[in-house]
Design a protein around this motif. Structure first.
Motif, PDB file in Angstrom:
ATOM      1  N   GLY A   1       0.570  -1.157   0.010  1.00  8.00           N
ATOM      2  CA  GLY A   1       0.118  -0.045  -0.255  1.00  8.00           C
ATOM      3  C   GLY A   1       1.073   1.256   0.005  1.00  8.00           C
ATOM      4  N   PRO A   2       1.762   1.557   0.949  1.00  8.90           N
ATOM      5  CA  PRO A   2       2.483   2.797   1.069  1.00  8.90           C
ATOM      6  C   PRO A   2       3.295   2.978  -0.488  1.00  8.90           C
ATOM      7  N   ILE A   3       3.847   1.823  -1.043  1.00 10.00           N
ATOM      8  CA  ILE A   3       4.565   1.865  -2.424  1.00 10.00           C
ATOM      9  C   ILE A   3       3.530   2.398  -3.275  1.00 10.00           C
ATOM     10  N   CYS A   4       2.349   1.812  -3.479  1.00 14.49           N
ATOM     11  CA  CYS A   4       1.411   2.551  -4.274  1.00 14.49           C
ATOM     12  C   CYS A   4       1.163   3.890  -4.232  1.00 14.49           C
ATOM     13  N   SER A   5       0.954   4.375  -2.980  1.00 12.54           N
ATOM     14  CA  SER A   5       0.752   5.633  -2.498  1.00 12.54           C
ATOM     15  C   SER A   5       1.725   6.612  -3.080  1.00 12.54           C
TER      16      SER A   5
ATOM     17  N   GLN B   1     -16.387  -0.012   4.020  1.00 10.42           N
ATOM     18  CA  GLN B   1     -15.031   0.365   4.816  1.00 10.42           C
ATOM     19  C   GLN B   1     -14.069   1.398   3.949  1.00 10.42           C
ATOM     20  N   PHE B   2     -14.160   1.576   2.708  1.00  9.75           N
ATOM     21  CA  PHE B   2     -13.509   2.481   2.084  1.00  9.75           C
ATOM     22  C   PHE B   2     -14.481   3.860   2.129  1.00  9.75           C
ATOM     23  N   GLU B   3     -15.535   3.770   2.006  1.00 10.46           N
ATOM     24  CA  GLU B   3     -16.480   5.077   2.055  1.00 10.46           C
ATOM     25  C   GLU B   3     -16.068   5.893   3.332  1.00 10.46           C
ATOM     26  N   VAL B   4     -15.958   4.954   4.618  1.00 16.08           N
ATOM     27  CA  VAL B   4     -15.761   5.589   5.707  1.00 16.08           C
ATOM     28  C   VAL B   4     -14.323   6.289   5.876  1.00 16.08           C
ATOM     29  N   LEU B   5     -13.394   5.482   5.197  1.00 19.22           N
ATOM     30  CA  LEU B   5     -12.016   6.195   5.196  1.00 19.22           C
ATOM     31  C   LEU B   5     -12.059   7.557   4.395  1.00 19.22           C
ATOM     32  N   MET B   6     -12.830   7.605   3.305  1.00 19.40           N
ATOM     33  CA  MET B   6     -12.577   8.700   2.335  1.00 19.40           C
ATOM     34  C   MET B   6     -13.656   9.707   3.244  1.00 19.40           C
TER      35      MET B   6
ATOM     36  N   PHE C   1      -6.542  10.797   0.871  1.00 26.28           N
ATOM     37  CA  PHE C   1      -6.759   9.533   0.803  1.00 26.28           C
ATOM     38  C   PHE C   1      -5.773   8.756   0.235  1.00 26.28           C
ATOM     39  N   SER C   2      -5.105   9.100  -0.959  1.00 25.00           N
ATOM     40  CA  SER C   2      -3.858   8.323  -1.503  1.00 25.00           C
ATOM     41  C   SER C   2      -3.013   7.935  -0.484  1.00 25.00           C
ATOM     42  N   SER C   3      -2.524   8.693   0.597  1.00 21.50           N
ATOM     43  CA  SER C   3      -1.717   8.120   1.390  1.00 21.50           C
ATOM     44  C   SER C   3      -2.245   7.374   2.614  1.00 21.50           C
ATOM     45  N   ALA C   4      -3.571   7.952   2.839  1.00 20.83           N
ATOM     46  CA  ALA C   4      -4.236   7.094   3.998  1.00 20.83           C
ATOM     47  C   ALA C   4      -4.567   5.594   3.521  1.00 20.83           C
ATOM     48  N   ILE C   5      -4.975   5.390   2.567  1.00 21.61           N
ATOM     49  CA  ILE C   5      -5.277   3.972   1.969  1.00 21.61           C
ATOM     50  C   ILE C   5      -4.123   3.014   2.008  1.00 21.61           C
TER      51      ILE C   5
ATOM     52  N   LEU D   1      -1.415   3.303   3.881  1.00 24.36           N
ATOM     53  CA  LEU D   1      -0.972   2.987   5.046  1.00 24.36           C
ATOM     54  C   LEU D   1      -1.989   2.209   5.767  1.00 24.36           C
ATOM     55  N   VAL D   2      -3.222   2.384   5.722  1.00 26.40           N
ATOM     56  CA  VAL D   2      -4.234   1.370   6.294  1.00 26.40           C
ATOM     57  C   VAL D   2      -3.924  -0.139   5.910  1.00 26.40           C
ATOM     58  N   LEU D   3      -3.750   0.020   4.366  1.00 27.16           N
ATOM     59  CA  LEU D   3      -3.744  -1.681   3.673  1.00 27.16           C
ATOM     60  C   LEU D   3      -2.501  -2.260   4.375  1.00 27.16           C
ATOM     61  N   LEU D   4      -1.493  -1.288   4.503  1.00 30.71           N
ATOM     62  CA  LEU D   4      -0.199  -1.816   5.303  1.00 30.71           C
ATOM     63  C   LEU D   4      -0.481  -2.625   6.726  1.00 30.71           C
ATOM     64  N   MET D   5      -1.189  -1.925   7.475  1.00 23.33           N
ATOM     65  CA  MET D   5      -1.499  -2.334   8.604  1.00 23.33           C
ATOM     66  C   MET D   5      -2.170  -3.607   8.515  1.00 23.33           C
ATOM     67  N   GLU D   6      -3.501  -3.553   7.598  1.00 30.22           N
ATOM     68  CA  GLU D   6      -4.117  -4.625   7.399  1.00 30.22           C
ATOM     69  C   GLU D   6      -3.360  -6.108   7.060  1.00 30.22           C
ATOM     70  N   ALA D   7      -2.381  -5.536   6.187  1.00 32.37           N
ATOM     71  CA  ALA D   7      -1.666  -6.921   5.724  1.00 32.37           C
ATOM     72  C   ALA D   7      -1.258  -7.656   6.805  1.00 32.37           C
ATOM     73  N   ILE D   8      -0.650  -7.146   7.899  1.00 32.16           N
ATOM     74  CA  ILE D   8      -0.243  -7.820   9.071  1.00 32.16           C
ATOM     75  C   ILE D   8      -1.364  -8.653   9.765  1.00 32.16           C
ATOM     76  N   ALA D   9      -2.570  -8.063   9.773  1.00 34.04           N
ATOM     77  CA  ALA D   9      -3.650  -8.995  10.458  1.00 34.04           C
ATOM     78  C   ALA D   9      -3.849 -10.005   9.505  1.00 34.04           C
ATOM     79  N   VAL D  10      -3.928  -9.692   8.068  1.00 31.49           N
ATOM     80  CA  VAL D  10      -4.420 -10.804   7.182  1.00 31.49           C
ATOM     81  C   VAL D  10      -3.308 -11.921   7.349  1.00 31.49           C
ATOM     82  N   LEU D  11      -2.178 -12.027   7.407  1.00 28.42           N
ATOM     83  CA  LEU D  11      -1.171 -13.022   7.447  1.00 28.42           C
ATOM     84  C   LEU D  11      -1.120 -13.582   8.766  1.00 28.42           C
ATOM     85  N   VAL D  12      -1.846 -13.080   9.868  1.00 29.97           N
ATOM     86  CA  VAL D  12      -2.065 -13.444  10.973  1.00 29.97           C
ATOM     87  C   VAL D  12      -3.202 -14.034  11.220  1.00 29.97           C
TER      88      VAL D  12
END
Length: 506
Positions: free
Chosen positions: A75-79, A348-353, A361-365, A367-378
């Motif tokens: 996510g941060p790389i895409c941002s 989920q993305f409507e609330v973030l917007m 939003f381009s930076s926020a999404i 960073l959010v996806l990076l945090m969610e990636a950890i939870a997806v793997l766990v």
């Protein structure tokens, strides 16, 4: 509206809420479907890969895990890339990467090659398409944004219902190598969707010299940040990120284990697999309907609490579904889970917007996806270990439901207690004047006026003595009407809509 190579999302451009935005919505619909459904559709080829390379099911399951990790973790790389080059070129390159990964995978000679090609390269390509498409959707829609998000999110269940049967047909007709090659060609459609992402351009100024336009643009255009970490100063964003990370721990667990749960209860394989079809069919209609409800005037200001309700609904469905003892109860669980899962996906993305706005939003999404990636793997592996230790599916569904309900409580309570607006307090001097009786206030006002008159008289007495021969003011001190008009035009474009004041009109 025109197209340029780089789009910065100018603040002066109003979202059209239609027009070319519907083409952008269609592209986002397709990209969302590929991004979320493709990791699940690839699992159709796992048996062939196990037979080809002599590996276990756990080894092939890493392909989907790496795909999801790349989708969320980059996510941060895409941002950074979007803020540097714009959405359209990033999506075009991402489509090439997604297709190239599957084409190279068709020539793989080991499971490691599949990890690198399908997992890393294709996963990166899908990530470079998914995030920019959401950013462009946010720029094109404002009033109709909840509906647009709901329709775009519906691409996930629609693509899942199409790609999984298509993968089975390709596997039987051409084998896994031919199937990967054809899927690589299908992913080239991501480039077509990227071409639809035409950036918004600010309207040109009427009858203004080019040199003056360039000067004003240089003054107004600040240096763009590649990744804006200032979003962490926003309490709403921090609360949302924490709640979303907790939610993802349990959100994806039931779809992974519901088929195995049905088999454990003694149902046939085809009958058990039908549960996912039921879930996806309900999810397909729940997302756009939820988008319509979220766009209502009385609901939109309370969208965060509507999102919290959706998460509680989802968690409660998991908890109740954990007590299922037969196939009919699992069907009922899939129906309610599909409704709640669709609501969460649409909101989920409507609330973030709504929390961070268009510019951040381009930076926020990312960073959010990076945090969610950890939870997806766990999340899913932790549920698998719990299942291995207890051999009881009820505990897995209970854990997932409790995690999703906890995230809803964090989001709702955090917004209610931490983001409650305080009434603006007047300054100390104003408070003292307000607290005084009317008589004292009047007396103070008379004294102040009297003092001001005395000072004015003293100045008038000094004027004859100090007055020198009149000096003509320089011509540049005069007010130029053209400069005033230019100033008013600039301020209107920089600050959005400015109310007309009769005192400043010439």
């Amino acid at each position: 509206m025109g197209g340029v190579a780089v789009d910065d999302g100018p603040t002066g451009v109003k979202a059209p809420d239609g027009g070319w935005g519907w083409a952008v919505l269609f592209g986002c619909f397709v990209i969302t479907g590929f991004s979320y459904a493709f990791p699940k559709a690839v699992s159709v080829f796992f048996k062939e890969l196990i037979r080809e390379f002599g590996v276990g099911y756990s080894d092939t399951a890493w392909i989907s895990s790496i795909l999801l990790a790349m989708l969320y973790g980059t996510g941060p790389i895409c941002s950074v890339l979007v803020n540097r080059f714009g959405c359209r070129p990033v999506m075009m390159v991402g489509g090439l990467f997604a297709s190239l990964g599957m084409i190279l995978a068709s020539y793989s000679t080991s499971i490691i090659h599949i990890y690198l090609t399908t997992g890393v390269i294709t996963g990166l390509g899908l990530a470079l398409n998914f995030q920019p498409s959401l950013i462009m959707l946010n720029r094109y829609f404002s009033e109709k944004r909840p509906l647009a998000n709901g329709l775009a999110a519906a691409g996930s269940p629609v693509a899942l219902c199409c790609l999984s049967p298509l993968g089975q047909v390709l596997q039987h007709a051409y084998g896994w190598r031919g199937g990967f090659l054809i899927l690589g060609g299908i992913l080239l459609n991501c480039c077509v969707c990227g071409a639809l992402m035409r950036p918004l351009v600010a309207p040109k100024k009427v009858e203004e010299p080019e040199s003056q336009v360039m000067v004003t643009e240089e003054k107004k255009k600040p240096k763009a940040k590649l990744l804006d970490f200032s979003v962490f100063k926003d309490r709403g964003f921090v609360i949302y990120t924490l709640a979303a990370s907790i939610m993802v721990l349990g959100l994806f667990v039931p779809p992974v284990f519901v088929v195995s749960y049905a088999k454990e209860l003694g149902n046939e394989d085809t009958k058990s697999a039908l549960l996912l079809t039921i879930l996806g069919f309900v999810d397909m209609f729940a997302r756009p309907i939820c988008g319509v409800i979220a766009g209502l005037n009385w609901m939109r200001p309370r969208c965060v609490y509507f999102f919290s309700f959706a998460m509680i609904f989802n968690g409660t469905a998991d908890i109740v579904g954990s007590f299922a003892k037969d196939y009919n109860s699992l069907v009922a669980f899939c129906i309610f889970f599909g409704i709640s899962y669709g609501m969460v996906g649409a909101l989920q993305f409507e609330v973030l917007m709504a929390i961070v706005g268009t510019q951040k939003f381009s930076s926020a999404i990312g960073l959010v996806l990076l945090m969610e990636a950890i939870a997806v793997l766990v999340g899913p592996p932790s549920a698998g270990r719990l299942l291995d230790a207890t051999k009881i599916y009820m505990y897995v569904f209970l854990l997932a439901g409790c995690e999703v309900c906890l995230s809803a409580i964090v989001l709702a309570s955090g917004n209610f207690f931490c983001l409650k607006k305080k009434p603006q307090e007047p300054e100390v001097g104003e408070m003292e004047l307000l607290n005084k009786p009317p008589a004292e206030n009047g007396k103070a006002g008379e004294d102040m006026e009297k003092g001001q008159k005395e000072e004015a008289d003293k100045e008038t007495e000094k004027e004859p003595e100090e007055k020198e021969p009149e000096v003509k003011q320089p011509e540049n001190a005069k007010v130029d009407s053209a400069e005033v008009e230019t100033f008013l035009k600039d301020s209107k474009e920089e600050n959005g809509e400015v109310a007309t004041n009769p005192e400043t009109c010439l």
